[in-house]
Structures are given as C-alpha cells and as structure tokens.
Design a protein around this motif. Sequence first.
Motif, mmCIF file in Angstrom:
data_model
loop_
_atom_site.group_PDB
_atom_site.id
_atom_site.type_symbol
_atom_site.label_atom_id
_atom_site.label_comp_id
_atom_site.label_asym_id
_atom_site.label_seq_id
_atom_site.Cartn_x
_atom_site.Cartn_y
_atom_site.Cartn_z
ATOM 1 N N GLU A 79 -5.903 3.537 2.703
ATOM 2 C CA GLU A 79 -7.067 3.605 1.821
ATOM 3 C C GLU A 79 -8.199 4.386 2.473
ATOM 4 O O GLU A 79 -8.863 5.177 1.824
ATOM 5 C CB GLU A 79 -7.536 2.190 1.485
ATOM 6 C CG GLU A 79 -8.408 2.130 0.278
ATOM 7 C CD GLU A 79 -8.343 0.742 -0.345
ATOM 8 O OE1 GLU A 79 -7.463 0.543 -1.199
ATOM 9 O OE2 GLU A 79 -9.142 -0.125 0.043
ATOM 10 N N GLY A 133 0.802 -1.227 0.000
ATOM 11 C CA GLY A 133 0.000 0.000 0.000
ATOM 12 C C GLY A 133 0.831 1.271 0.000
ATOM 13 O O GLY A 133 0.373 2.324 0.420
ATOM 14 N N THR A 150 -0.710 3.932 -2.270
ATOM 15 C CA THR A 150 -1.935 4.463 -1.675
ATOM 16 C C THR A 150 -1.585 5.478 -0.593
ATOM 17 O O THR A 150 -2.209 6.536 -0.495
ATOM 18 C CB THR A 150 -2.773 3.303 -1.079
ATOM 19 O OG1 THR A 150 -2.897 2.291 -2.076
ATOM 20 C CG2 THR A 150 -4.152 3.784 -0.679
#
Length: 459
Positions: A147, A14, A17
């Motif tokens: 996120e 991630g 992100t």
Amino acid sequence: MSFTLAIIGRPNVGKSTLFNRLVGQKLALVDDAPGVTRDRREGEGRLGDLSFTLIDTAGLDEGPKGSLTARMQEQTETAIELADALLFVIDARAGLTPNDRAFADFARRANKPVVLVANKSEGKHGEIGAMESYALGLGDPVQISAEHGEGMGELYDALRPLLPEPVEEEDDDQPFDDSDEAIATRPIRVAIVGRPNAGKSTFINRLLGEERLLTSPEAGTTRDSIAVEVEWKGRDFRVFDTAGLRRRSRIEEKLEKLSVADALRAVRFAEVVVLMMDAQHRFEEQDLRIADLVEREGRALVIAVNKWDLIERQGGQIAQLRADADHWLPQIKGVPIVATSGMLGEGVDRLMQAIQDAYKVWNRRVPTAALNRWFEQAISQNPPPAVSGRRLKLNYVTQAKARPPSFVVFCSRADAVPESYLRYLVNSLRGAFELPGTPVRITLREKANPFAHKRKRKS
Ligand SMILES: Nc1nc2c(ncn2[C@@H]2O[C@H](COP(=O)(O)OP(=O)(O)OP(=O)(O)O)[C@@H](O)[C@H]2O)c(=O)[nH]1
Ligand SMILES: Nc1nc2c(ncn2[C@@H]2O[C@H](COP(=O)(O)OP(=O)(O)OP(=O)(O)O)[C@@H](O)[C@H]2O)c(=O)[nH]1
C-alpha cells in the motif's frame, strides 16, 4: 511469453494491492470495473529495470471458517502452473494462519523459485509476522508494504536474480545470497542524490572519464535519472544519477514533480545513497530531508561534500564537517563523509572506497554469540527503567536481517520501553559492532521465541 510471476496467498493479504503497484493503476482500474469478476488477472509488471508478466489470484472469498474453497485451490494451482516463479504473500500484521500454511504447501510442492513476501510491514507491527514466517521454510521474508510502496528495493533484490536479464552477468547469484563472496562481488547499486547543481552529473562524468551526461551551470539540467555501469578498481557499480531534489513549491511544474519522484525511486532501488552537497551551501534543510529519507528507506548513506576546490583550505575543516554531520544527523551517527571535487577529480577514490565500506556495513550480520555478549553487557551497564514500579525485562536479542542490520529484542512489555532506551541500545550496538552511518533497526517483541516450538519438537 516473458518471465511470469504468480502472486499467491490467502485472501486479504494484499495480493491485488501488490499487483496494482507492480502493474500500474491503469490496468487495474480497467479490470476492476463492476461486473468484471475474474479468477485471474494478468498484466505486465515492472520493478525498476525488471519487467515480467504478473498473474494475480485475488478476488475470491475464504470459505466457511476460513477454509479454502475448491475454486481457490484450483485457481492457485493454475497460476502456479503458468508461472516461472512465485510471489507468496502473507499478512505480516495478522501473523500466520492455517491457510497461509496450506498455501505454503502449494508453493513448496510447485518446485519453482518462491519469494516469500511479508506484506503490510509498514510500522513496527510487521516484524512479528515476518519473524513467524521464517517457520514456513521458504527463506527470508521480504518485508514490504504494497500500500505504501515500502520495501520495493528489497523485492527488487529478491527478484532480480530470478529473472533472465541478458545485459547482466551477475545474475546467477542466489536470492538473499548474503555470503561474503556474493557481497564482495555483486555490483553495488548507488544513487547519487542532492539538490540541483551540487555537481552530481559532473562527478559521474569524472567516474566514466567521458562527457556522457549533460552538465551545465543551470540548475535542473538532468531531467531523468540515468543508470550507468562503472568499474572502479576492480569493483562494479551501477550508479544512478538523479535530477536534483528541489524544494517543492506551489508553482512547481508537473515535469519537476516527476523528477523528484524519480529521485525517490532511485533511493529505493539503491543500496548505497551518496548525498552530494555543495561545499558552499552544506547541510541545508533539503539535504537533511534527503538524509532522513535515506535513513527511513533503510539505505546506507555516504555524504560527499563537493566543490571542495572552492573552499579556502584551513586546518580542522574535515573535523568540522564530521562534527556538523553528527550534529545534524544524530539518527545516523558516524555517517561517512568525504570531501570531493568532481571537477578536479579530487576525493573520487576516497568516495568510491567509502561507498564500498558503507555497503559492507549495511550487509553485516553480527555473530549470535557476540550479539548476546553485547546484549548482556549493555543491559547490565544501563538497565532498562522501571515503569509503574515494575522493572522491564529484556530477555534476548536476535538479528532478523541485514540490509540494513535489523534486530529484534524480546521483552516483557514492548510498549513500556521508552524511545530513549531504544536509542541507547541502537547507539551501543552501533559502537560495539562498528555500524557507523547505516540505519540500525531494533524492534521490540513481546511474544515468546517463534523458534521455541521447533526446538522443543527436536528434543
Ligand atoms: N496496512 C496495510 N494494508 C494493506 C497493505 N496492502 C494491502 N492492504 C489492505 O489489505 C486489504 C486487502 O488487500 P487486497 O489487495 O484486496 O488483498 P488480496 O490478497 O488481493 O485479497 P483477495 O482479493 O480477497 O484475495 C485491503 O484493505 C488493502 O487496503 C499494506 O501494505 N499495508
Ligand atoms: N568548482 C566546482 N564546480 C563544480 C564541481 N562539480 C560541478 N561543478 C559545477 O557545478 C555546476 C552544476 O554541476 P552538475 O554536475 O550539472 O550538477 P547536478 O547536481 O548534476 O545538477 P542537476 O542536473 O541540476 O541536478 C556546473 O557548472 C559544474 O561545472 C566541483 O567539484 N567544483
């Protein structure tokens, strides 16, 4: 060049992100245009009042059988070289993989400050990877969800001491310095939130002793949130005034939406949130929603019932407020509640004291021995229920972190433990260790003690 942070970690944890969240969508969109393959992306990142250059090392595939390609090592090393500090990201849901350990080695060898970030921590699953990641020896993991934007306040806490910031003096405290001394001297970040017209700006003016913010009888005067530094009886506070959180309506203007988002952001960056209510219209739906948001964000909550001067004094009113608070907000039992009049300057001392007390509770670490004693007692007083004929076994408990106090209970079948039993444990813990009004998290975990292998190795 400004302070540079490199985001490193194995693929798919991630990183991009997180990069996008800190840098903002625009730049990411430009760089993600088809055909633009880059080993490294750079952008100007912001988090609250911090700004920095951010380097992302995403976009490479893992080699065969999860091995690291030479290219990946190379770009990570380059990024580390350019950086002043590292954000080392792991996937809290997946747990640690051998590649995580390889990246942890890079990070350690760099001899630069490392912030360990356990991403994808939304929901319950995150605790597991976060616990495991202690074994990397890179300090406490900061649990975030890149996120969903969760945990940004904690990330801010971890980064702020690393970044040079000329206006601040408190910046030489260590990240995660939870020593009593640090807790006692750091400025407390406070957000004052509440529905329009509750009297937030008036109250802050009172604190500042001057008419610095605009107050007016019209709802919604304060469009942006403003941070002010306040010293009160020898203690420093950084107070965010926010535009009133208002009921969302269909005809809401864009500007108003931004203001609400701003208030939400202030909650995230705050350590203690003061929910200011108008004494004449208290515990309205919107107030409860704000309180719930504060609980979910894991902040300490203090309720100020303002404009108390307009209430005709009768005996027993404070007791009634207390009862109302516990009735409407059972999830944060014992939340501190203070009657104030910002206009007359009444209750200001008590509110400032309540903020400090709430901050202390929110930072509390319970000694392990006492925690174990409580656990045994709580279980024997009210044993966990039997599910499909088998008694659930709760083995032991450990405090994973403070801010807010969060505990992990190891047990035989996590899914089978009823919500009501968890609530019992939370309330019992609250009572036993005087944790009123602060979110208390208990997570269940089935796996064996993550520290067990360590202990074995030592013996
Ligand atoms: N559940 C959850 N998923 C997330 C979160 N952050 C990222 N993801 C997902 O994880 C996947 C990988 O995210 P990226 O940001 O591309 O990961 P990366 O580390 O940059 O990956 P590489 O580009 O391969 O190096 C995507 O499907 C994301 O949607 C999070 O906080 N929670
Ligand atoms: N009687 C009384 N009136 C107050 C008190 N505090 C504020 N007011 C009045 O309430 C109105 C709103 O006060 P503000 O301080 O602007 O309220 P706010 O919460 O900042 O409002 P927004 O900017 O809309 O979010 C003003 O007319 C104030 O004079 C108080 O303690 N007692």
